[in-house]
Design a protein around this motif. Structure first.
Motif, PDB file in Angstrom:
ATOM      1  N   ILE A  15      18.455 -21.933  -6.173  1.00 34.53           N
ATOM      2  CA  ILE A  15      18.322 -21.395  -5.028  1.00 34.53           C
ATOM      3  C   ILE A  15      17.009 -22.174  -4.261  1.00 34.53           C
ATOM      4  O   ILE A  15      16.119 -22.073  -4.763  1.00 34.53           O
ATOM      5  CB  ILE A  15      17.925 -19.762  -4.743  1.00 34.53           C
ATOM      6  N   LEU A  16      17.510 -22.818  -3.150  1.00 28.45           N
ATOM      7  CA  LEU A  16      16.711 -23.785  -2.211  1.00 28.45           C
ATOM      8  C   LEU A  16      16.610 -23.148  -0.843  1.00 28.45           C
ATOM      9  O   LEU A  16      17.576 -23.314  -0.141  1.00 28.45           O
ATOM     10  CB  LEU A  16      17.312 -25.028  -2.497  1.00 28.45           C
ATOM     11  N   SER A  17      15.598 -22.753  -0.443  1.00 25.76           N
ATOM     12  CA  SER A  17      15.588 -22.413   0.908  1.00 25.76           C
ATOM     13  C   SER A  17      14.265 -23.085   1.761  1.00 25.76           C
ATOM     14  O   SER A  17      13.496 -23.523   1.059  1.00 25.76           O
ATOM     15  CB  SER A  17      15.165 -20.778   0.936  1.00 25.76           C
ATOM     16  N   GLY A  18      14.677 -23.181   2.976  1.00 28.59           N
ATOM     17  CA  GLY A  18      13.305 -23.959   3.568  1.00 28.59           C
ATOM     18  C   GLY A  18      13.885 -24.851   4.732  1.00 28.59           C
ATOM     19  O   GLY A  18      15.240 -24.890   4.884  1.00 28.59           O
ATOM     20  N   ASP A  19      13.119 -25.761   5.159  1.00 27.14           N
ATOM     21  CA  ASP A  19      13.523 -26.710   6.438  1.00 27.14           C
ATOM     22  C   ASP A  19      13.094 -28.281   5.692  1.00 27.14           C
ATOM     23  O   ASP A  19      12.688 -28.283   4.758  1.00 27.14           O
ATOM     24  CB  ASP A  19      13.077 -26.280   7.547  1.00 27.14           C
ATOM     25  N   THR A  20      13.148 -29.069   6.677  1.00 29.77           N
ATOM     26  CA  THR A  20      12.747 -30.439   6.509  1.00 29.77           C
ATOM     27  C   THR A  20      11.214 -30.775   6.282  1.00 29.77           C
ATOM     28  O   THR A  20      10.682 -31.687   5.433  1.00 29.77           O
ATOM     29  CB  THR A  20      13.029 -31.456   7.435  1.00 29.77           C
ATOM     30  N   ASP A  21      10.325 -29.796   6.480  1.00 33.56           N
ATOM     31  CA  ASP A  21       8.979 -29.626   6.334  1.00 33.56           C
ATOM     32  C   ASP A  21       8.521 -28.856   5.063  1.00 33.56           C
ATOM     33  O   ASP A  21       7.482 -29.589   4.301  1.00 33.56           O
ATOM     34  CB  ASP A  21       8.198 -29.232   7.596  1.00 33.56           C
ATOM     35  N   SER A  22       9.079 -27.891   4.863  1.00 35.82           N
ATOM     36  CA  SER A  22       8.715 -27.110   3.567  1.00 35.82           C
ATOM     37  C   SER A  22       9.595 -26.097   3.232  1.00 35.82           C
ATOM     38  O   SER A  22      10.637 -25.714   3.929  1.00 35.82           O
ATOM     39  CB  SER A  22       7.192 -26.226   4.178  1.00 35.82           C
ATOM     40  N   GLY A  23       9.516 -25.629   2.035  1.00 38.44           N
ATOM     41  CA  GLY A  23      10.588 -24.673   1.257  1.00 38.44           C
ATOM     42  C   GLY A  23      10.029 -24.280   0.029  1.00 38.44           C
ATOM     43  O   GLY A  23       9.136 -24.375  -0.476  1.00 38.44           O
ATOM     44  N   LYS A  24      11.057 -23.441  -0.396  1.00 38.73           N
ATOM     45  CA  LYS A  24      10.905 -22.843  -1.949  1.00 38.73           C
ATOM     46  C   LYS A  24      12.108 -23.063  -2.689  1.00 38.73           C
ATOM     47  O   LYS A  24      13.347 -23.308  -1.995  1.00 38.73           O
ATOM     48  CB  LYS A  24      10.663 -21.049  -1.796  1.00 38.73           C
ATOM     49  N   SER A  69      13.992 -21.723  -6.939  1.00 40.42           N
ATOM     50  CA  SER A  69      13.896 -21.163  -8.160  1.00 40.42           C
ATOM     51  C   SER A  69      15.191 -20.967  -8.701  1.00 40.42           C
ATOM     52  O   SER A  69      16.268 -21.232  -8.319  1.00 40.42           O
ATOM     53  CB  SER A  69      13.572 -19.442  -7.617  1.00 40.42           C
ATOM     54  N   ARG A  70      15.127 -20.697 -10.058  1.00 37.61           N
ATOM     55  CA  ARG A  70      16.310 -20.626 -10.862  1.00 37.61           C
ATOM     56  C   ARG A  70      15.896 -19.885 -12.278  1.00 37.61           C
ATOM     57  O   ARG A  70      14.823 -20.868 -12.760  1.00 37.61           O
ATOM     58  CB  ARG A  70      17.031 -21.861 -10.944  1.00 37.61           C
ATOM     59  N   ASN A  71      16.325 -19.134 -12.815  1.00 39.26           N
ATOM     60  CA  ASN A  71      16.168 -18.686 -14.062  1.00 39.26           C
ATOM     61  C   ASN A  71      14.671 -18.757 -14.569  1.00 39.26           C
ATOM     62  O   ASN A  71      14.408 -19.433 -15.697  1.00 39.26           O
ATOM     63  CB  ASN A  71      16.699 -19.441 -15.160  1.00 39.26           C
ATOM     64  N   GLY A  72      13.852 -18.035 -13.893  1.00 43.37           N
ATOM     65  CA  GLY A  72      12.220 -17.965 -14.175  1.00 43.37           C
ATOM     66  C   GLY A  72      11.556 -19.191 -13.796  1.00 43.37           C
ATOM     67  O   GLY A  72      10.264 -19.158 -13.827  1.00 43.37           O
ATOM     68  N   THR A  73      12.091 -19.996 -13.158  1.00 42.89           N
ATOM     69  CA  THR A  73      11.438 -21.265 -12.756  1.00 42.89           C
ATOM     70  C   THR A  73      11.240 -21.165 -11.241  1.00 42.89           C
ATOM     71  O   THR A  73      12.471 -20.706 -10.365  1.00 42.89           O
ATOM     72  CB  THR A  73      12.141 -22.746 -13.150  1.00 42.89           C
ATOM     73  N   SER A  74      10.165 -21.514 -10.605  1.00 45.60           N
ATOM     74  CA  SER A  74      10.169 -21.382  -9.187  1.00 45.60           C
ATOM     75  C   SER A  74       8.791 -22.354  -8.521  1.00 45.60           C
ATOM     76  O   SER A  74       7.949 -22.762  -9.425  1.00 45.60           O
ATOM     77  CB  SER A  74       9.692 -19.866  -8.714  1.00 45.60           C
ATOM     78  N   GLY A  75       8.965 -22.569  -7.411  1.00 49.57           N
ATOM     79  CA  GLY A  75       7.947 -23.539  -6.811  1.00 49.57           C
ATOM     80  C   GLY A  75       8.236 -23.620  -5.349  1.00 49.57           C
ATOM     81  O   GLY A  75       9.037 -23.001  -4.626  1.00 49.57           O
ATOM     82  N   HIS A  76       7.543 -24.448  -4.799  1.00 50.38           N
ATOM     83  CA  HIS A  76       7.697 -24.898  -3.184  1.00 50.38           C
ATOM     84  C   HIS A  76       7.587 -26.289  -3.158  1.00 50.38           C
ATOM     85  O   HIS A  76       7.029 -27.139  -3.916  1.00 50.38           O
ATOM     86  CB  HIS A  76       6.785 -24.186  -2.606  1.00 50.38           C
ATOM     87  N   TYR A  77       8.150 -26.948  -1.804  1.00 50.18           N
ATOM     88  CA  TYR A  77       7.726 -28.142  -1.490  1.00 50.18           C
ATOM     89  C   TYR A  77       7.311 -28.302  -0.191  1.00 50.18           C
ATOM     90  O   TYR A  77       7.196 -27.304   0.571  1.00 50.18           O
ATOM     91  CB  TYR A  77       9.197 -28.811  -1.620  1.00 50.18           C
ATOM     92  N   ARG A  78       6.722 -29.377   0.107  1.00 49.59           N
ATOM     93  CA  ARG A  78       5.986 -29.738   1.473  1.00 49.59           C
ATOM     94  C   ARG A  78       5.914 -31.154   1.558  1.00 49.59           C
ATOM     95  O   ARG A  78       5.908 -32.019   0.786  1.00 49.59           O
ATOM     96  CB  ARG A  78       4.414 -29.318   1.435  1.00 49.59           C
ATOM     97  N   ARG A  79       6.451 -31.638   3.026  1.00 49.67           N
ATOM     98  CA  ARG A  79       6.777 -32.985   3.256  1.00 49.67           C
ATOM     99  C   ARG A  79       5.554 -33.428   3.953  1.00 49.67           C
ATOM    100  O   ARG A  79       4.996 -32.827   4.767  1.00 49.67           O
ATOM    101  CB  ARG A  79       8.208 -33.010   4.359  1.00 49.67           C
ATOM    102  N   ASN A  80       5.438 -34.665   3.821  1.00 47.82           N
ATOM    103  CA  ASN A  80       4.311 -35.515   4.478  1.00 47.82           C
ATOM    104  C   ASN A  80       4.723 -36.807   4.770  1.00 47.82           C
ATOM    105  O   ASN A  80       4.762 -37.572   3.538  1.00 47.82           O
ATOM    106  CB  ASN A  80       2.847 -35.288   3.675  1.00 47.82           C
ATOM    107  N   GLY A  81       5.266 -37.145   6.070  1.00 47.37           N
ATOM    108  CA  GLY A  81       5.917 -38.302   6.145  1.00 47.37           C
ATOM    109  C   GLY A  81       7.042 -38.459   5.455  1.00 47.37           C
ATOM    110  O   GLY A  81       7.906 -37.604   5.284  1.00 47.37           O
ATOM    111  N   ASN A  82       7.186 -39.673   4.730  1.00 46.18           N
ATOM    112  CA  ASN A  82       8.307 -40.079   3.731  1.00 46.18           C
ATOM    113  C   ASN A  82       8.054 -39.500   2.215  1.00 46.18           C
ATOM    114  O   ASN A  82       8.461 -40.207   1.311  1.00 46.18           O
ATOM    115  CB  ASN A  82       8.628 -41.231   3.870  1.00 46.18           C
ATOM    116  N   SER A  83       7.234 -38.574   1.949  1.00 45.54           N
ATOM    117  CA  SER A  83       6.799 -37.806   0.660  1.00 45.54           C
ATOM    118  C   SER A  83       6.970 -36.408   0.670  1.00 45.54           C
ATOM    119  O   SER A  83       6.575 -35.879   1.559  1.00 45.54           O
ATOM    120  CB  SER A  83       5.734 -38.498   0.290  1.00 45.54           C
TER     121      SER A  83
END
Length: 80
Positions: A30-39, A41-55
Motif C-alpha cells: 500500500i503506497l499513499s502520498g504524492d511526489t513530495d512525501s508519502g507512506k 506498508s505491507r505485512n507488518g512492514t511500514s515506513g515513509h518517504y520524502r523527496r529532496n530534489g532528485n533524491s
C-alpha cells in the motif's frame, strides 16, 4: 529501530510516483502520498518517504521480526 536509505532518480517525480505505485500495487504494498512525501506498508512492514530534489529519503519504521532490514530495503529499492 528505524533504517533509512537514499534513492536517486533521473525521471520526473510524477513519473517516478506513477511507476512506484504501479509496482507497489502489483506486489501487495500500500503506497499513499504524492511526489513530495508519502507512506508505504505491507505485512507488518511500514515506513515513509520524502523527496529532496532528485533524491528520495526512504525510512523503514517497522518490519516483521524474522525479516532483515536489508531484505526490506532490497524490495523497496525495486519499487522506487
Amino acid at each position: 529501530m528505524t533504517k533509512s536509505f537514499h534513492v536517486n532518480f533521473t525521471i520526473a517525480p510524477t513519473d517516478l510516483l506513477h511507476k512506484a505505485k504501479s509496482i507497489a500495487g502489483a506486489s501487495g504494498w500500500i503506497l499513499s502520498g504524492d511526489t513530495d512525501s508519502g507512506k508505504f506498508s505491507r505485512n507488518g512492514t511500514s515506513g515513509h518517504y520524502r523527496r529532496n530534489g532528485n533524491s528520495l529519503l526512504i525510512t523503514m519504521t517497522s518490519k516483521p521480526h524474522l525479516t532483515t532490514w536489508s531484505d526490506v530495503e532490497k524490495e523497496l529499492r525495486s519499487i522506487f
